[in-house]
Design a protein around this motif. Structure first.
Motif, PDB file in Angstrom:
ATOM      1  N   ILE A 215      -7.440  -3.852 -13.619  1.00 39.68           N
ATOM      2  CA  ILE A 215      -6.320  -4.090 -12.722  1.00 39.68           C
ATOM      3  C   ILE A 215      -6.666  -5.232 -11.775  1.00 39.68           C
ATOM      4  O   ILE A 215      -7.689  -5.189 -11.090  1.00 39.68           O
ATOM      5  CB  ILE A 215      -5.990  -2.821 -11.916  1.00 39.68           C
ATOM      6  N   THR A 216      -5.843  -6.245 -11.774  1.00 37.52           N
ATOM      7  CA  THR A 216      -6.075  -7.382 -10.882  1.00 37.52           C
ATOM      8  C   THR A 216      -4.864  -7.537  -9.969  1.00 37.52           C
ATOM      9  O   THR A 216      -3.733  -7.640 -10.434  1.00 37.52           O
ATOM     10  CB  THR A 216      -6.294  -8.668 -11.685  1.00 37.52           C
ATOM     11  N   LEU A 217      -5.109  -7.548  -8.675  1.00 37.40           N
ATOM     12  CA  LEU A 217      -4.056  -7.698  -7.680  1.00 37.40           C
ATOM     13  C   LEU A 217      -4.422  -8.833  -6.739  1.00 37.40           C
ATOM     14  O   LEU A 217      -5.583  -8.948  -6.321  1.00 37.40           O
ATOM     15  CB  LEU A 217      -3.879  -6.404  -6.881  1.00 37.40           C
ATOM     16  N   ASP A 218      -3.445  -9.652  -6.406  1.00 32.05           N
ATOM     17  CA  ASP A 218      -3.721 -10.678  -5.409  1.00 32.05           C
ATOM     18  C   ASP A 218      -3.522 -10.086  -4.014  1.00 32.05           C
ATOM     19  O   ASP A 218      -3.168  -8.903  -3.853  1.00 32.05           O
ATOM     20  CB  ASP A 218      -2.826 -11.904  -5.622  1.00 32.05           C
ATOM     21  N   ALA A 219      -3.750 -10.884  -2.992  1.00 35.38           N
ATOM     22  CA  ALA A 219      -3.707 -10.381  -1.618  1.00 35.38           C
ATOM     23  C   ALA A 219      -2.313  -9.874  -1.247  1.00 35.38           C
ATOM     24  O   ALA A 219      -2.173  -8.853  -0.559  1.00 35.38           O
ATOM     25  CB  ALA A 219      -4.143 -11.479  -0.654  1.00 35.38           C
TER      26      ALA A 219
ATOM     27  N   GLY B 209     -12.059  -3.028  -6.977  1.00 35.45           N
ATOM     28  CA  GLY B 209     -12.070  -4.442  -6.631  1.00 35.45           C
ATOM     29  C   GLY B 209     -10.791  -4.990  -6.070  1.00 35.45           C
ATOM     30  O   GLY B 209     -10.638  -6.213  -5.951  1.00 35.45           O
ATOM     31  N   MET B 210      -9.827  -4.122  -5.702  1.00 40.27           N
ATOM     32  CA  MET B 210      -8.591  -4.621  -5.113  1.00 40.27           C
ATOM     33  C   MET B 210      -8.891  -5.268  -3.772  1.00 40.27           C
ATOM     34  O   MET B 210      -9.601  -4.687  -2.947  1.00 40.27           O
ATOM     35  CB  MET B 210      -7.591  -3.478  -4.922  1.00 40.27           C
ATOM     36  N   PRO B 211      -8.389  -6.461  -3.507  1.00 36.37           N
ATOM     37  CA  PRO B 211      -8.688  -7.128  -2.238  1.00 36.37           C
ATOM     38  C   PRO B 211      -8.093  -6.370  -1.068  1.00 36.37           C
ATOM     39  O   PRO B 211      -7.037  -5.748  -1.176  1.00 36.37           O
ATOM     40  CB  PRO B 211      -8.030  -8.505  -2.399  1.00 36.37           C
ATOM     41  N   GLU B 212      -8.796  -6.417   0.065  1.00 30.76           N
ATOM     42  CA  GLU B 212      -8.302  -5.777   1.275  1.00 30.76           C
ATOM     43  C   GLU B 212      -7.139  -6.574   1.837  1.00 30.76           C
ATOM     44  O   GLU B 212      -7.151  -7.806   1.846  1.00 30.76           O
ATOM     45  CB  GLU B 212      -9.417  -5.700   2.332  1.00 30.76           C
TER      46      GLU B 212
ATOM     47  N   GLU C 108       0.029  -8.640  -3.296  1.00 32.45           N
ATOM     48  CA  GLU C 108       0.291  -7.375  -3.985  1.00 32.45           C
ATOM     49  C   GLU C 108      -0.471  -6.233  -3.335  1.00 32.45           C
ATOM     50  O   GLU C 108       0.038  -5.117  -3.199  1.00 32.45           O
ATOM     51  CB  GLU C 108      -0.080  -7.509  -5.459  1.00 32.45           C
ATOM     52  N   ALA C 109      -1.713  -6.499  -2.924  1.00 31.37           N
ATOM     53  CA  ALA C 109      -2.503  -5.476  -2.245  1.00 31.37           C
ATOM     54  C   ALA C 109      -1.864  -5.090  -0.919  1.00 31.37           C
ATOM     55  O   ALA C 109      -1.829  -3.914  -0.544  1.00 31.37           O
ATOM     56  CB  ALA C 109      -3.935  -5.984  -2.014  1.00 31.37           C
ATOM     57  N   ALA C 110      -1.342  -6.089  -0.199  1.00 33.25           N
ATOM     58  CA  ALA C 110      -0.685  -5.806   1.075  1.00 33.25           C
ATOM     59  C   ALA C 110       0.567  -4.957   0.863  1.00 33.25           C
ATOM     60  O   ALA C 110       0.855  -4.045   1.654  1.00 33.25           O
ATOM     61  CB  ALA C 110      -0.333  -7.110   1.779  1.00 33.25           C
ATOM     62  N   ALA C 111       1.306  -5.247  -0.211  1.00 36.99           N
ATOM     63  CA  ALA C 111       2.510  -4.470  -0.498  1.00 36.99           C
ATOM     64  C   ALA C 111       2.173  -3.021  -0.806  1.00 36.99           C
ATOM     65  O   ALA C 111       2.852  -2.091  -0.346  1.00 36.99           O
ATOM     66  CB  ALA C 111       3.270  -5.101  -1.667  1.00 36.99           C
TER      67      ALA C 111
END
Length: 318
Positions: free
Chosen positions: A86-90, A123-126, A92-95
């Motif tokens: 699973i890869t999320l950008d910043a 590894g999802m970005p904070e 998407e992680a914020a959402a």
């Protein structure tokens, strides 16, 4: 029977995932207890073919391989049945982080928190703190105060009929309703249940705050088809008053009723401490106006004024 089949499917999936070489039908029959108990080869073959098709429908990739002796074997390679990372950008992680903050109910908040922890461990970005720093006074919430919410949410999920006592705004006493629950919708801070009323043979919308006592589950399947989500949402909005068909004129005490003012089509400020508003008039407006109590007076139309008076009288009678 459903539990036995689920156990059989799980055992077959484990056998196919755990082998390094293709397994024949004979080997699978000797490894899985349910297949051993099959009376004849024909019954086993039918059971195995159904199970294999069910696992494929569930997403398991099963390969069919023929060995040197011409015997057919089956296996499910782990690399073919592993989900991609699973890869999320910043953003998407914020959402996701923002969505997890919405629920106030403890049961749902725990599930959301656990899901976020697993994603962060993977590894999802904070999410950045800029939102919290700039908008710390504002935080999204979906209030859930009604005790009927959780049992109805589970009944909607599991497609289980329910029975509960419901008190209409114009009724002095609650009455029992038998409902096939479809979905829950939050509208203007209130929760509504949309579903099929068995006694009336029609779809109905119920406000959760008017449900009294416990929600009881009933056995059996739904008798009416469940519409798609969009249709149900439109039904909730229509019954709750979102769909306006005409306009109403009301007097509103100055400094009160800001939700009404936000929807007003026109506002004429008065000098006697009361303002005159023109607002959209749809189904359910009378119930909404009653909530403002003595701060609202309906001028027209006459039928809306009569409905509001009837509701107020019902409330006064207890």
């Amino acid at each position: 029977m459903a539990i036995a089949k689920a156990e059989r499917l799980m055992n077959l999936a484990l056998c196919l995932l755990g082998t390094r070489r293709p397994l024949s039908k004979r080997e699978l029959r000797g490894s899985i207890e349910a297949y051993m108990e099959a009376g004849t080869d024909d019954s086993f073959n039918r059971m195995f073919e159904r199970d294999k098709d069910d696992l494929r429908e569930l997403g398991l990739v099963i390969e069919t391989v023929e060995n040197l002796e011409g015997e057919t074997g089956y296996l499910a390679r782990r690399d073919s049945n592993r989900l991609p990372p699973i890869t999320l950008d910043a953003e998407e992680a914020a959402a996701l982080g923002l969505a997890a903050k919405v629920w106030q109910q403890a049961r749902l908040a725990g599930a959301a928190s656990g899901a976020l922890q697993k994603l962060r461990a993977a590894g999802m970005p904070e999410a950045e703190d800029s939102y919290d720093a700039q908008h710390s006074a504002l935080e999204p919430r979906i209030p859930v105060h009604e005790t009927a919410f959780e049992p109805l949410m589970l009944a909607c999920r599991d497609r289980r009929p329910v029975v509960f006592d419901y008190r209409k705004a114009t009724a002095a006493r609650p009455e029992t309703r038998q409902v096939e629950p479809w979905t829950l919708e939050c509208w203007r801070g209130h929760w509504y249940l949309a579903g099929w009323d068995r006694d009336r043979g029609a779809e109905r919308v119920f406000r959760l705050s008017r449900i009294t006592g416990k929600v009881r589950s009933r056995a059996g399947a739904f008798t009416a088809p469940v519409p798609d989500v969009v249709t149900v949402r439109e039904t909730v909005e229509s019954w709750a008053g979102e769909t306006a068909t005409r306009s109403a004129r009301i007097r509103l005490r100055a400094g009160c009723g800001y939700p009404l003012r936000s929807r007003a089509q026109s506002v004429r400020e008065g000098t006697d401490g009361w303002d005159e508003l023109e607002i959209p008039y749809g189904h359910g407006l009378d119930a909404w106006l009653v909530e403002f109590g003595p701060d609202v007076v309906v001028l027209e139309p006459a039928d809306l004024r009569a409905d509001v008076v009837d509701r107020l009288r019902a409330v006064a009678k207890g």
